[in-house]
Scaffold this motif. Structure first.
Motif, PDB file in Angstrom:
ATOM      1  N   GLN A  53      12.891   1.095  -7.716  1.00 19.85           N
ATOM      2  CA  GLN A  53      13.665   0.040  -7.057  1.00 19.85           C
ATOM      3  C   GLN A  53      12.826  -1.176  -6.708  1.00 19.85           C
ATOM      4  N   LEU A  54      11.598  -0.951  -6.262  1.00 18.85           N
ATOM      5  CA  LEU A  54      10.776  -2.088  -5.858  1.00 18.85           C
ATOM      6  C   LEU A  54       9.809  -2.541  -6.951  1.00 18.85           C
ATOM      7  N   GLY A  55       9.760  -1.779  -8.048  1.00 17.02           N
ATOM      8  CA  GLY A  55       8.883  -2.178  -9.158  1.00 17.02           C
ATOM      9  C   GLY A  55       7.406  -2.085  -8.817  1.00 17.02           C
ATOM     10  N   LEU A  56       7.071  -1.316  -7.789  1.00 16.42           N
ATOM     11  CA  LEU A  56       5.657  -1.151  -7.417  1.00 16.42           C
ATOM     12  C   LEU A  56       5.098   0.039  -8.213  1.00 16.42           C
ATOM     13  N   THR A  57       4.762  -0.234  -9.462  1.00 19.64           N
ATOM     14  CA  THR A  57       4.383   0.860 -10.369  1.00 19.64           C
ATOM     15  C   THR A  57       2.918   1.251 -10.240  1.00 19.64           C
ATOM     16  N   GLY A  58       2.205   0.631  -9.317  1.00 18.89           N
ATOM     17  CA  GLY A  58       0.819   1.044  -9.079  1.00 18.89           C
ATOM     18  C   GLY A  58       0.730   2.464  -8.542  1.00 18.89           C
ATOM     19  N   THR A  59       1.765   2.898  -7.853  1.00 16.91           N
ATOM     20  CA  THR A  59       1.820   4.282  -7.385  1.00 16.91           C
ATOM     21  C   THR A  59       2.222   5.160  -8.564  1.00 16.91           C
ATOM     22  N   LYS A  60       1.423   6.158  -8.870  1.00 16.84           N
ATOM     23  CA  LYS A  60       1.625   6.928 -10.104  1.00 16.84           C
ATOM     24  C   LYS A  60       2.273   8.275  -9.847  1.00 16.84           C
ATOM     25  N   GLU A  61       2.933   8.782 -10.876  1.00 22.26           N
ATOM     26  CA  GLU A  61       3.507  10.118 -10.796  1.00 22.26           C
ATOM     27  C   GLU A  61       2.851  11.000 -11.844  1.00 22.26           C
ATOM     28  N   THR A  93       5.541  17.044  -8.128  1.00 20.88           N
ATOM     29  CA  THR A  93       5.758  18.254  -7.344  1.00 20.88           C
ATOM     30  C   THR A  93       4.632  18.515  -6.342  1.00 20.88           C
ATOM     31  N   GLY A  94       3.922  17.462  -5.979  1.00 19.76           N
ATOM     32  CA  GLY A  94       2.959  17.619  -4.887  1.00 19.76           C
ATOM     33  C   GLY A  94       1.638  18.273  -5.249  1.00 19.76           C
ATOM     34  N   GLU A  95       1.258  18.239  -6.518  1.00 18.20           N
ATOM     35  CA  GLU A  95       0.045  18.963  -6.908  1.00 18.20           C
ATOM     36  C   GLU A  95      -1.129  18.083  -7.314  1.00 18.20           C
ATOM     37  N   CYS A  96      -0.903  16.790  -7.552  1.00 18.28           N
ATOM     38  CA  CYS A  96      -1.975  16.006  -8.163  1.00 18.28           C
ATOM     39  C   CYS A  96      -2.484  14.847  -7.311  1.00 18.28           C
ATOM     40  N   GLY A  97      -1.702  14.396  -6.358  1.00 25.01           N
ATOM     41  CA  GLY A  97      -2.156  13.327  -5.480  1.00 25.01           C
ATOM     42  C   GLY A  97      -2.078  11.927  -6.048  1.00 25.01           C
ATOM     43  N   SER A  98      -1.637  11.786  -7.289  1.00 23.70           N
ATOM     44  CA  SER A  98      -1.645  10.434  -7.863  1.00 23.70           C
ATOM     45  C   SER A  98      -0.579   9.541  -7.241  1.00 23.70           C
ATOM     46  N   CYS A  99       0.345  10.130  -6.498  1.00 22.46           N
ATOM     47  CA  CYS A  99       1.410   9.341  -5.870  1.00 22.46           C
ATOM     48  C   CYS A  99       1.089   9.012  -4.414  1.00 22.46           C
ATOM     49  N   THR A 100      -0.151   9.233  -4.005  1.00 18.17           N
ATOM     50  CA  THR A 100      -0.536   9.010  -2.604  1.00 18.17           C
ATOM     51  C   THR A 100      -0.267   7.571  -2.153  1.00 18.17           C
ATOM     52  N   VAL A 101       0.415   7.423  -1.030  1.00 20.59           N
ATOM     53  CA  VAL A 101       0.550   6.114  -0.374  1.00 20.59           C
ATOM     54  C   VAL A 101       0.284   6.323   1.117  1.00 20.59           C
ATOM     55  N   LEU A 102       0.163   5.251   1.837  1.00 21.75           N
ATOM     56  CA  LEU A 102      -0.024   5.377   3.280  1.00 21.75           C
ATOM     57  C   LEU A 102       1.321   5.142   3.965  1.00 21.75           C
ATOM     58  N   LEU A 103       1.738   6.124   4.760  1.00 19.89           N
ATOM     59  CA  LEU A 103       2.976   6.004   5.519  1.00 19.89           C
ATOM     60  C   LEU A 103       2.550   5.961   6.980  1.00 19.89           C
ATOM     61  N   ALA A 104       2.847   4.833   7.623  1.00 17.34           N
ATOM     62  CA  ALA A 104       2.357   4.602   8.978  1.00 17.34           C
ATOM     63  C   ALA A 104       0.845   4.853   9.049  1.00 17.34           C
ATOM     64  N   GLY A 105       0.157   4.444   8.012  1.00 18.37           N
ATOM     65  CA  GLY A 105      -1.307   4.535   8.014  1.00 18.37           C
ATOM     66  C   GLY A 105      -1.871   5.880   7.568  1.00 18.37           C
TER      67      GLY A 105
END
Ligand code: FES
Ligand code: FES
Lengths: 157, 788
Positions: free
Chosen positions: A31-39, A43-55
């Motif tokens: 939706q936001l086109g922020l494709t820097g965050t990877k998949e 399923t929660g095993e690789c960490g490539s989708c890590t972002v900071l939520l409230a820091g």
């Protein structure tokens, strides 16, 4: 049925209609086109989708977008200011901690969160901080070195 | 006069680093096109079955479904990793009348969103008649085994399911065994492992009005993808354009055509809209192509002093439901046997055997880790029997510079002896090996793990490997274009793809060096079948050599043009000029200089608009018609070979059976390292991958089904599973300006020797000889007699 949520992403407020089953990762990428965050797995095993939520670092593939109502999210696109690399980004570049780069956004955010919390981590603490992020290319040694280097420049400031 | 080097041989940080650390680098999965549909694939639930009927009518009627395809919609053209007269293409992009492995592609759908897609795939009805299946290669070879494909017509033995056979020999093996002082035969087995690239397989295809198919796909070379897509779709090459996206790791797993690529393209052609297909991680684990477990039986005869007299080798490769690269592995296994050590007599046979497992593909090293594990383990067994130390026996047999290989190739510069000596010295191998240190001696742990020190044993082991650097397989060659910019920088056009190995950085360094333009001022346009020249691809270990020389030749042409024009302008002979900092100057009076900007201006003025462009081409083994015969090994293989020695230090806990790699030292002859920082990265990555293979990773399959299709259950190394990695460069080539040079491969050889080194180190630590990978606690405890 889509629901309306408010989300602050990299300092910008967005009003978004999201599917109830949509993850934060889906919303950022699709939706936001922020494709820097990877998949890498979804399923929660690789960490490539890590972002900071409230820091705090989270796996955005495991977080429902609706749960983030009203919160602040920082993605890899939101780190560098005025095109200048952050110490962590710079250290990754200088130390050869990047190869294919697919794990890199998640790694950089995990390392950033670690150093914000603990500016002088030991090697064991660095490993602990990065344990949820897989990298197949580098074997981690140069990533760990980069985090040490970034810690030095963090602490010099 | 030796040129001083400014840009090559230097640890230049990656050019793509800034893009990647800021998340701006665009991978295939990041491409967004207007109206893009999402595609998905229906796969076989059976390891072997006849397809009686496929009914897609309900799926087609579902709102939001824009296209559905089955084999009936295809041009009926097969493809394969190998497509030669002996081994013709044997894979259907979508299954026709039979499925031969769980996960085989049966139908595909394009829909407006993933939810509709999932429903549509559910609505496709396929009637199957299950057939008997076979999964073990030695069972599949039995005459009464279920037939997956007919055995290859040229294989005369009464075996079933033979996809191909490699057979070669020289000397007189039997006589040599008779003349040997010691002969032994051992059997080694390796296990199923996978690449573990972080970026999932993905393709975006857009069939545009006017008939051009645009494709972005996670690959190891756009040109081979274009060729295979065009052929299977029945399109001319010119109608298909494969363009660059960054690639999130490949390691051999993204070379040949995959069904999702074909399906994305065909669905886009049917729907008239762009289609994206992204494989889920579970699909990749269960249905995609993995590496190849080998069974190796090796009989070796030696003289008392350790000189290898002869080897007789039989390889069996579990190659999955189609030929894939299975027939390449049995050829390469021969090569990886005969490369590092002199081998006067050999008899080799290798079988690729069909089984009802997913199709196989190269995986970093493409057989070398399995082969070197076996050969290096056996060599240590022999050394022990003869009471020679492991260093000595390797030195005794190591190939030397200028030696001719039995296939006629020349190893040219070969730093193997130096590598062995330096690695031994650096690690104090002779002091540490054997009774004094390892072999059951209690050790305090080197790591700060909470391990009771009384149960830790330490050991050291050595392994040797060698690897080829580029061979002749389509597209065979690389070309590059270098053009000067008006401000004195340059642009490089290359078909090379950067999969993380740093191709763009390395090629830029070469151009920068030839032209004395800073690396930052070299712009790269890469990996586009339409706008960049052909490139050999990032999968034949010849990238730095073949594409590197093409870039060098192109830059050299530009260099000559710049020099000649400057000579004309300054009114002096070319010999009196040199270049530095984007200008040409007179050697005797350096203040007399012309900037590149001025030279380009002058060229356009005086040479009828010549804005200064250079082109370069390179092909390895210039006159050789094609690659060597996979069946007979005849013909040339490569013109440069890299050699490496790896020493592993391990700790084994005799209570738990846990072994870990503590330290890996890689001494390697890589020719000339264009970028030492990137070379280190390649070594670290391979050591880590080998560590995973040795101790952690195994894809478990039962009856053709994957039991651990996730990273939770298929455990790859994390930040906690690291080893100290050290490097010793043995540099056997110089980089000469204007002259060809032999960079050697660094991307595949260093995952190989280390595996044997680890096995040998475990033996040194606890006296347990492991003849199969992985090196699990169970096997070690069994070896210690603590488990029965
Ligand atoms: S994509 Fe979220 S952990 Fe892998
Ligand atoms: S750089 Fe490729 S996965 Fe980390």
């Amino acid at each position: 049925m889509k629901r309306l949520i408010e989300l602050t992403v990299n300092g910008e407020l967005h009003e978004l209609a999201v599917e109830p089953q949509a993850t934060l990762l889906d919303v950022l990428r699709e939706q936001l086109g922020l494709t820097g965050t990877k998949e890498g797995c979804g399923t929660g095993e690789c960490g490539s989708c890590t972002v900071l939520l409230a820091g705090r670092p989270v796996l955005s593939c495991l977080v429902l977008a609706m749960e983030c109502q009203g919160q602040e999210v920082t993605t890899i696109e939101g780190l560098s200011v005025d095109g200048r690399l952050t110490p962590v980004q710079q250290a990754f570049q200088d130390r050869g901690a990047v190869q294919c780069g697919f794990c890199t956004p998640g790694m950089v955010l995990a390392a950033t969160a670690l150093l914000t919390e603990n500016p002088r981590p030991s090697e064991a603490e660095i490993k602990k901080g990065l344990e949820g992020n897989l990298c197949r290319c580098t074997g981690y040694n140069k990533i760990i070195e980069a985090v040490k280097l970034a810690a030095e420049s963090f602490n010099q400031k | 006069m030796e040129d001083t080097l400014d840009y090559v041989g230097k640890p230049v940080p990656r050019k793509d680093g800034p893009e990647k650390v800021t998340g701006r680098a665009r991978y295939t999965v990041d491409i967004r096109l207007p109206g893009m549909l999402v595609g998905g694939i229906l796969r076989s639930p059976h390891p072997h079955a006849r397809i009686l009927n496929i009914d897609t009518s309900q799926a087609r009627r579902l709102p939001g479904v824009k296209a559905v395809i089955t084999a009936a919609d295809t041009a009926g053209v097969k493809h394969g990793f190998v497509e030669t007269p002996r081994y013709p293409a044997d894979q259907d992009p979508l299954a026709t009348d039979r499925v031969r492995f769980v996960g085989e592609e049966v139908a595909a759908v394009a829909a407006t969103d993933p939810y509709v897609l999932a429903e549509a795939l559910d609505l496709i009805r396929v009637d199957y008649e299950p057939l008997p299946a076979v999964f073990d290669p030695e069972e599949a070879m039995q005459p009464e085994a279920p037939e997956i494909h007919p055995s290859h017509p040229l294989v005369k033995e009464p075996f079933s399911n033979i996809a191909g056979k490699t057979e070669t020999q020289w000397g007189d093996v039997e006589l040599a065994f008779e003349m040997s002082d010691y002969v032994r035969q051992d059997r080694f087995e390796s296990h199923l492992r996978t690449h573990g690239y972080l970026e999932p397989q993905a393709t975006v295809a857009s069939f545009e009005p006017g008939g051009k198919l645009r494709v972005w796909t996670s690959s190891q070379g756009p040109f081979i993808k274009r060729a295979k897509l065009a052929r299977t779709l029945g399109l001319p090459y010119s109608a298909v354009r494969v363009s660059k996206a960054w690639v999130g790791g490949a390691f051999g797993g993204k070379i040949d055509l995959f069904s999702h690529e074909f399906c994305a393209a065909l669905l886009s052609m049917k729907a008239g809209r762009p289609v994206r297909i992204e494989a889920s991680r579970e699909e990749i684990f269960t249905a995609y192509r993995h590496g190849q477990p080998l069974i190796l039986e090796i009989k070796t005869g030696v003289k008392k002093d350790g000189t290898i007299m002869a080897q007789k080798i039989r390889t069996v490769n579990n190659c999955g439901a189609n030929r894939g690269s299975g027939v390449v592995v049995i050829f390469l296994a021969w090569g990886f046997v005969m490369l590092p050590y002199r081998l006067p007599n050999l008899k080799y046979e290798g079988y690729a055997v069909y089984t009802n497992n997913p199709i196989r593909t190269p995986q970093r090293g493409h057989g070398a880790p399995q082969v070197r594990f076996a050969v290096e383990s056996q060599l240590d067994m022999i050394a022990e029997e003869l009471e020679i130390d492991p260093v000595e026996i390797r030195l005794k047999n190591a190939r030397q510079s200028g030696e001719r290989l039995p296939n006629g190739d020349n190893v040219h510069n070969c730093g193997l002896t130096q590598c062995i000596e330096k690695a031994a010295e650096h690690t104090r191998f002779r002091e540490k090996y054997g009774e004094k240190y390892g072999r059951g001696r209690s050790q305090p742990p080197q790591t700060n793990e909470q391990t009771p020190s009384g149960s830790i044993r330490r050991g050291i082991g050595m392994g040797v490997s060698a690897y080829f650097g580029g061979s002749l397989i389509y597209p065979n060659s690389s070309s590059c274009v270098v053009k000067m910019g008006e401000e004195g920088g340059a642009t490089l056009l290359t078909g090379a793809i950067d999969i993380g190995q740093g191709a763009e950085t390395i090629l830029s360094q070469i151009v920068a060096e030839e032209l004395k333009i800073p690396v930052d001022e070299i712009q790269v346009i890469a990996a586009d079948t339409e706008t960049t020249p052909v490139d050999i691809g990032a999968w034949i270990s010849g990238s730095a050599y073949v594409s590197g020389n093409a870039a060098r030749v192109a830059a050299t042409q530009v260099r000559r043009k710049l020099m000649h024009l400057a000579a004309e302008e300054l009114g002096v002979p070319v010999e009196e000029l040199d270049m530095a900092q984007k200008s040409v100057y007179m050697v005797r009076s350096p203040e007399k200089r012309l900037s590149y900007r001025q030279i380009v201006e002058a060229s356009i003025r005086k040479r009828r608009g010549d804005s200064i462009i250079g082109e370069g081409h390179w092909r390895t083994m210039r006159d050789e018609p094609t690659h060597p015969s996979l069946a007979s090994t005849k013909g040339r293989w490569s013109e440069n070979y890299a050699f490496d020695v790896q020493v592993a230090e391990v700790e084994v806990d005799i209570q738990t059976g846990h072994a870990r790699l503590i330290r890996a030292v890689t001494a390697h002859d890589c020719g000339f390292p264009i970028n030492p920082l990137l070379v280190e990265g390649q070594i670290d990555g391979q050591v880590s991958m080998a560590l995973g293979h040795a101790f952690m990773e195994e894809l478990l399959m039962k009856d053709g089904r994957t039991l651990n299709p996730s990273w939770l259950d298929y455990r790859m190394p994390t930040a906690h599973n690291t080893a100290i990695s050290e490097y010793i460069d043995v540099i056997t080539e110089a980089y000469k300006k204007d002259a060809p040079y032999r960079t050697k491969e660094v991307g595949e050889g260093y995952v190989s020797a280390i595996l044997g080194a680890i096995a040998n180190a475990i033996y040194d630590a606890v006296g347990v000889r492991l003849v199969s990978t992985p090196f699990t606690p169970e096997k070690i405890l069994r070896g210690l007699g603590k488990l029965t």
